[in-house]
Design an enzyme around this catalytic site. Structure first.
Site, PDB file in Angstrom:
ATOM      1  N   CYS A 332       2.737  -6.784  -4.387  1.00 19.38           N
ATOM      2  CA  CYS A 332       3.107  -5.366  -3.903  1.00 19.38           C
ATOM      3  C   CYS A 332       3.620  -4.750  -5.235  1.00 19.38           C
ATOM      4  O   CYS A 332       3.185  -4.329  -6.185  1.00 19.38           O
ATOM      5  CB  CYS A 332       4.169  -5.520  -2.881  1.00 19.38           C
ATOM      6  SG  CYS A 332       4.335  -3.882  -1.884  1.00 19.38           S
ATOM      7  N   HIS A 437       1.309  -9.084   1.276  1.00 19.42           N
ATOM      8  CA  HIS A 437       2.398 -10.075   1.624  1.00 19.42           C
ATOM      9  C   HIS A 437       1.708 -11.130   2.440  1.00 19.42           C
ATOM     10  O   HIS A 437       0.888 -11.110   3.205  1.00 19.42           O
ATOM     11  CB  HIS A 437       3.302  -9.371   2.300  1.00 19.42           C
ATOM     12  CG  HIS A 437       4.225  -8.277   1.591  1.00 19.42           C
ATOM     13  ND1 HIS A 437       5.148  -8.539   0.539  1.00 19.42           N
ATOM     14  CD2 HIS A 437       4.252  -6.755   1.556  1.00 19.42           C
ATOM     15  CE1 HIS A 437       5.622  -7.425   0.025  1.00 19.42           C
ATOM     16  NE2 HIS A 437       5.062  -6.497   0.708  1.00 19.42           N
TER      17      HIS A 437
END
Length: 505
Positions: A332, A437
Site C-alpha cells: 500500500c 493487504h
C-alpha cells in the site's frame, strides 16, 4: 436488546481482547452474536465483503463470533492522518477529514443518528451484542458529547463490565476513581468488574477481590491472566510497541520500517509464527543493520511518512540494500514510496494542493493521489509473467492512490478475477510492491517468499505454516482461557437477564 458493553479504566487494558473472547463464547453457546464498537480510532482497518471499511478489531471479533462483518458493527471509524486531523469513515465510506474540535462540533448529532440506526439493525439481526467502549468512560473534557461509552450503553440499554489492567499498577485507584466519576445512573449500569493481565499466584489477589466487592458493591467477575501470543491483532499504534517488545530470534532477519502513521501493521503478524524468522522494527538508519529482507508497510499519510523516512536517512540505506540484491516488499503506502514520484494534485494525502515528492525510485512508476478511496476485497492468482504457480491469493485493498507504469515497464504481480492486473514483481521476486493487504496471510505465498530467502542464505527449505487454522485455534484458546477465569454462569446471567431485571427496577 441482549448484550453487554466492555468498558475500561484506561486505553489498552484489554477491552478488545475480552470482547473477542466473549464473542466466541456466546457463539459457542449457540447465540447469534455480533460485536459492536460505535466509534473506533485506528489505522488498522478491515474491508467487509461488500467493500466497506471498518475497524480491524470488529472484523476479527466478527470472525470470533462466527459471523460476517458488516459496517453496522463499527459505523464510525476515525483514521488519524496527523496529530490534529483524522479521516472520518462513516458506514464504511470516507466522508471528510476533520480536527478533533471540528468533529465534535459538526458530527455529534449525525453520529448519534447513525448509532441508533446501527443498533436497531443489529438488534433485529442478532441474539446478543458484545459492545466495546473506548479509552475511559470518565474523560470529563469529552464526556458531554461522547459517542462511544456510557451514552451508547444507555442507547442500547445494556449492562457494563468495567475492565482494569493490574499489570500497569494502580488497579484499585483506577477502579474506585472511575466509579466515583460516573453519575449514579451510570454507576448502576456497571454490573461487574474484570481484573486483567494478572501475573503470578491468583490466590494472592483474593483479599483484593474482597476489598473491591466490599467498597463498590459490584461483583468481581474474574481475574484474567496475562495472555501472551494470543494472535489477536492489535487495534492501533499501541500494537507496534507490543511487536517491538517481542523477543524474536531466528536465522532470517526481516526489517520492518516503522512509519509514524503506519496502517494495517498487522500485515506482518504471520511472521511471528515462523520459527526461523526474526522481525525488527527500524526507525533510524543506525538501526537498519544488515537484514535479509525489508518490509515497507502501509501508512495513512504516505508523503508525510516518506519525508520522515528520508530525514532519518533510511531512504539511502534501503536503496543500497536493494541495489545489493536484497529482498523488499512494499504494501500500500510502502508500495507507493517505492516509485519514482508521489503526486498529490488535490491535496488529499498532504492537505497541500499540487504537492510532489520524489520516491525511492526502485520501480518505474508514478503514484497519483485521488479523492475517491478504493476499498476492495480482492482475489485471484499470480500474474502469468511472474512464472509463479497458479495459486489462489486473497486480501483487501484500502488506498487513495493510483500507481501508473509505462506499458513497457509493467511487471504485474497479480491477475485478479476481474482480469485486473495489480502490483509489481521484479528481479525474480526480490522487488515486490502491491496494494494488497493480508498478503502474507496467504500461506503458500508467504512460504514461497520465505523459501526464496532461505535458499539465498543456504538455509533449509521449510513446509508452510497454516495461519488460518492457527487463528481459529487461538480464538478457541482465548475463549477457553477467559471462561476458565471468569464466573461464566454469572456473566451469562447478567447479559441475558438484564432487560427483565432492569424493567423490574
Amino acid at each position: 436488546m441482549k448484550g453487554v458493553m466492555i468498558q475500561g479504566t484506561a486505553s489498552d487494558v484489554g477491552k478488545s481482547l475480552i470482547a473477542t473472547a466473549l464473542c466466541r463464547l456466546f457463539a459457542n453457546e449457540g447465540f447469534k452474536t455480533a460485536p459492536f464498537k460505535s466509534q473506533n480510532m485506528s489505522n488498522n482497518s478491515y474491508v467487509t465483503m461488500d467493500g466497506l471499511e471498518i475497524g480491524r478489531a470488529q472484523g476479527l471479533q466478527a470472525e470470533a463470533a462466527k459471523t460476517e462483518a458488516s459496517v453496522w458493527m463499527n459505523p464510525i471509524l476515525l483514521k488519524p492522518r496527523s496529530d490534529q486531523l483524522s479521516e472520518v469513515v462513516l458506514l464504511g465510506k470516507a466522508v471528510e477529514t476533520l480536527s478533533g474540535k471540528g468533529y465534535r462540533d459538526r458530527f455529534y448529532n449525525l453520529g448519534l443518528s447513525v448509532l441508533r440506526q446501527s443498533l436497531d439493525h443489529l438488534g433485529r439481526a442478532y441474539d446478543v451484542l458484545i459492545m466495546e467502549g473506548a479509552g475511559s468512560p470518565v474523560e470529563i473534557n469529552l464526556k458531554d458529547r461522547e459517542l462511544v461509552n456510557m451514552k451508547v450503553a444507555e442507547m442500547a440499554d445494556v449492562p457494563v463490565f468495567l475492565v482494569a489492567d493490574i499489570d500497569r499498577g494502580g488497579v484499585f485507584a483506577s477502579i474506585i476513581g472511575t466509579l466515583a466519576l460516573l453519575t449514579e445512573s451510570e454507576r448502576q449500569r456497571v454490573q461487574g468488574l474484570i481484573i486483567n493481565k494478572f501475573r503470578g499466584d491468583f490466590d494472592l489477589f483474593a483479599d483484593g477481590i474482597s476489598w473491591l466487592e466490599e467498597k463498590t458493591n459490584i461483583s468481581v467477575l474474574g481475574v484474567l491472566p496475562y495472555i501472551n501470543d494470543h494472535m489477536i491483532d492489535g487495534e492501533d499504534s499501541l500494537s507496534i510497541q507490543q511487536y517491538r517488545n517481542k523477543k524474536m530470534s531466528g536465522d532470517i532477519d526481516i526489517a520492518v520500517i516503522e512509519l509514524p502513521y503506519a496502517s494495517n501493521i498487522n500485515d506482518i503478524e504471520p511472521f511471528f509464527y515462523e520459527e526461523d524468522v526474526a522481525l525488527r522494527f527500524v526507525r533510524t538508519a543506525d538501526e537498519f543493520g544488515r537484514p535479509d529482507a525489508v518490509i515497507l508497510p502501509g501508512t495513512k499519510s504516505t508523503i508525510h511518512d516518506f519525508i520522515s523516512l528520508k530525514e532519518k536517512g533510511l531512504d539511502k540505506r534501503i536503496r543500497a540494500f536493494v541495489q545489493n540484491g536484497g529482498f523488499i516488499v512494499g504494501i500500500c503506502g510502502g508500495y507507493q514510496m517505492m516509485g519514482q514520484t508521489l503526486v498529490d494534485d488535490n491535496g488529499v494525502d498532504t492537505g497541500m494542493v499540487g504537492k510532489k515528492e520524489r520516491g525511492l525510485g526502485l520501480i518505474d512508476a508514478v503514484t497519483f493521489f485521488q479523492k475517491e478511496k478504493q476499498t476492495i476485497r480482492s482475489q485471484g492468482t499470480y500474474h502469468p509473467q511472474t512464472g509463479l504457480p497458479k495459486e489462489r491469493i486473497v486480501g483487501y485493498e484500502i488506498h487513495l492512490g493510483r500507481t501508473d507504469f509505462l506499458q513497457q515497464n509493467k511487471r504485474p504481480f497479480f491477475l485478479f478475477d476481474s482480469n485486473r492486473e495489480e502490483g509489481y514483481y521484479g528481479e525474480n521476486g526480490k522487488i515486490i510492491g502491491t496494494y494488497l493487504h493480508h498478503l502474507f496471510y496467504n500461506d503458500d505465498w508467504r512460504t514461497t517468499w520465505l523459501n526464496a530467502i532461505r535458499a539465498s542464505k543456504q538455509l533449509p527449505i521449510r513446509e508452510k505454516v497454516n495461519i488460518g487454522s492457527l487463528k481459529d485455534e487461538h480464538y478457541e484458546q482465548l475463549a477457553n482461557t477467559v471462561r476458565n477465569h471468569l464466573d461464566w454462569e454469572k456473566v451469562k446471567n447478567i447479559v441475558l437477564t438484564w432487560e427483565n431485571h432492569h424493567e423490574d427496577d
